[in-house]
Design an enzyme around this catalytic site. Structure first.
Site: not given
Ligand code: CP
Ligand code: NVA
Length: 299
Positions: A217, A102, A129, A285, A257, A132
């Site tokens: 989101d 990530r 993502h 997930r 998400c 997701q």
């Molecule tokens: N939706 C999602 O990716 O959540 P986290 O940021 O908690 O991993």
């Molecule tokens: N769009 C958000 C998603 C978090 C799971 C971010 O990137 O912070």
């Protein structure tokens, strides 16, 4: 399928394969049937941003598959002191069987896949993502039993989650309308790939009209903290609320998400009314990612 870097790398057949495997693993897990498909295998998980769901679902998933997951905060790795990602990738190749990362730039994830020689899974970048998106599709399929022909909408920021949502839906034969302010559209690559299966509008009502799936989101993603004030103003009208939901199909599901900001992109009322499916999506997930890991690392 060697990696999961972004949804556009997958075909409809790949997505079906992952979702079918995910359904099977979910059934087996719920019924106490062990599936140690990755016994003795290790997944390195590199985090350059915060996480709750991604970290816990990958770690629990690896354990349930008979393997092991290593949580590596990039702040604690030598990367933070200047060791090139390429060298880190080559070292990890000697120790582990797969990498989940990530981070901010999509290019980092692509480079890691290129240099590590290991299966790489994108656990969120500024661009995408995909995990997701797979959980979304799994949840939609659980509710409607099919994907092709469904009408989805996304209300808000054309961000990483939106990009992957749109691509996943379009590859699966759905149509999508995104309602977003000017300048906050999905990535140009996504617009190109989606073609006439994607409509962009400034009007959330137009997007929600007759939609089977309503998605949103946060207005401010990780790394955009400095833009908080501007974003709250720009996205003020892009909220999933009861008025908007009246326009959607009567059997419409709402997805998020998570984490959610009640009172911003979604009202507490709509969130609570659809919490069952929203938390199913969070659960999925786990199952969708286990399917991906089993396919990529299972040999
Ligand atoms: N939706 C999602 O990716 O959540 P986290 O940021 O908690 O991993
Ligand atoms: N769009 C958000 C998603 C978090 C799971 C971010 O990137 O912070």
């Amino acid at each position: 399928m060697k990696n999961l870097l972004k949804m556009s790398d997958l075909t409809r057949e790949d997505i079906n394969l992952i979702l079918n495997k995910a359904d099977q693993l979910k059934f087996e897990h719920k019924n106490g049937i062990e599936h140690r498909l990755l016994a003795g295998k290790t997944l390195a998980m590199i985090f350059n941003k915060s996480s709750t769901r991604t970290r816990v679902s990958f770690e629990a998933g690896m354990y349930q598959l008979g393997g092991h997951a290593l949580f590596l905060s990039s702040a604690d790795l030598q990367i933070s002191r200047g060791e090139p990602l390429e060298d880190t990738a080559r070292v990890l190749f000697r120790y582990v069987d797969g990498i989940m990362i990530r981070t901010f730039a999509q290019q980092e994830v692509e480079d890691l896949a290129l240099h590590s020689g290991l299966p790489v899974v994108n656990g969120l970048t500024d661009y995408a993502h995909p995990c997701q998106s797979l959980a979304n599709l799994m949840t939609v399929r659980e509710n409607f039993a099919y994907l092709e022909g469904l009408k989805a909408c996304y209300i808000g920021d054309g961000n990483n989650v939106c990009n992957s949502f749109v691509v996943g839906c379009v590859i699966s034969g759905m149509t999508v309308t995104v309602a977003c302010p000017e300048g906050y559209e999905p990535h140009p690559d996504v617009l190109k790939l989606a073609g006439d299966k994607l409509t962009i509008t400034r009007d959330p009502k137009e997007a929600a009209l007759g939609a089977d799936v309503v998605y949103t989101d946060v207005w401010m993603s990780m790394g955009q903290e400095e833009e908080a004030r501007t974003r709250k103003e720009v996205f003020g009208n892009y909220q999933v609320n009861s008025e908007l939901m009246k326009l959607a199909s009567k059997d419409a599901i709402v997805l998020h998400c998570l984490p959610a900001h009640r009172g911003e992109e979604i009202t507490a009322e709509v969130f609570d009314a659809h919490a069952g499916v929203i938390f199913d999506e969070a659960e999925n997930r786990l199952h969708a990612q286990k399917a991906v890991l089993a396919i990529l690392m299972g040999g």
